[in-house]
Design an enzyme around this catalytic site. Structure first.
Site: not given
Length: 341
Positions: A151-153, A155-156
């Site tokens: 999810i981090y990737a 969102t970026k």
């Protein structure tokens, strides 16, 4: 020049703000002081920046649009650099909603407010995690990056897409730069180098994921800052379009560009551990573990576009970089305290 930087109590934001202040610029720094890791280190960073009379700190969350707007209007920036985010690849699996709030909603607030400013350059921190498990190396900015593993990737990547749309509609010159495993003094306690050094010093085992078979394109913090500073002077525009179409990412529809910041010299995890052991003069107690969910086997930047735009690429070797971190850690170990981490 007048700069507005988000995330100045964070690792990268602190170093960038300090460099700009040392160069004689005016910096307003915003940080939410979130407790993702011990806020004591964040307060220490801001205290170090407060020694510069041209630094103004603001404590507010990216999601607080009103507070953000008040701060940006007061700063009247020439350049806005958005570094603040909910960080951590593995934590995004445990707490995904915090990433949506900060990295999507918060970043949108930055983009929307930037539309009203007369900025020379809007710069946004992205990540090499966007490339996912891309089997083709080195990673080029022109590679397909539509299969994020966390999810981090995701969102970026969402931030980059929103930024392109905003740049198209409002003509704000915008660069998204993708980091590759940044390390150095004042680093985050949740990252491998900090954990390794702390545990080796404390006589505790270090956890080595992927059975030590992973590799990373490590980027020393001073090199990253140098690249950002140089890129800040090259806002996306036809006037500075790179001739090599194989590496150029300047949009055909907006003043928008994506740039890797990495040296293109991946290092195996076990070699990295050996560098840490050498800098400390101690052997680690090694605990070998399988690869964690969301991890990728390697990262490997192509620095070709960065070099074409700035004449520069990160080159600090691990020996020097790890030694610098160890020296910093030893200086601050007592101040950080045993409970720090």
């Amino acid at each position: 020049m007048r700069y507005f930087i988000t995330g100045t109590a964070g690792f990268i934001g602190f170093h960038l703000a300090r460099r700009l202040l040392e160069d004689g610029h005016i910096v307003m720094g915003l940080d939410g002081m979130t407790p993702y890791y011990n806020v004591k280190l964040k307060h220490m960073r801001h205290a170090a920046l407060a020694q510069f009379p041209s630094f103004t700190p603001v404590v507010a969350m990216l999601e607080d649009r009103q507070a953000l707007e008040v701060a940006i209007e007061a700063a009247k920036p020439d350049i806005l650099i958005h570094l603040a985010a909910q960080a951590g690849v593995r934590y995004s699996i445990e707490s995904p909603r915090s990433y949506l709030s900060s990295n999507v909603d918060g970043s949108w607030n930055i983009l929307e407010l930037s539309q009203k400013l007369d900025l020379k350059h809007l710069m946004l921190a992205s990540t090499s995690s966007i490339y996912g498990a891309n089997p083709t190396v080195p990673f080029h900015e022109t590679d397909r990056a539509d299969e994020p593993l966390t999810i981090y990737a995701a969102t970026k990547k969402s931030m980059e897409l929103m930024a392109h749309s905003s740049a198209h509609l409002y003509k704000v010159p915008t660069t998204a730069f993708r980091f590759f495993t940044v390390y150095g003094p004042w680093g985050r306690p949740d990252m491998a180098l900090f954990k390794f050094v702390k545990n080796i010093v404390d006589g505790k085992p270090i956890e080595i994921y992927g059975e030590g078979k992973m590799s990373r394109d490590f980027t020393y913090i001073d090199d990253l800052v140098e690249a950002i500073v140089r890129l800040s002077a090259v806002p996306p525009a036809e006037a500075n379009r790179v001739a090599d179409r194989k590496v150029e990412t300047l949009s055909q529809h907006a003043p928008f560009r994506v740039v890797n910041i990495g040296g293109g010299q991946p290092v195996g995890l076990m070699e990295f551990v050996e560098k840490v052991e050498g800098a400390l003069g101690r052997e680690a107690i090694r605990r070998m573990l399988p690869m964690q969910q969301g991890d990728v086997p390697r990262t490997y930047a192509s620095p070709a576009l960065l070099e074409a735009l700035t004449g520069y690429k990160p080159e600090t070797g691990l020996d020097r970089g790890v030694k610098a971190f160890v020296e910093w850690y030893k200086d601050y170990e007592g101040e950080l305290g045993q409970s720090f981490g």
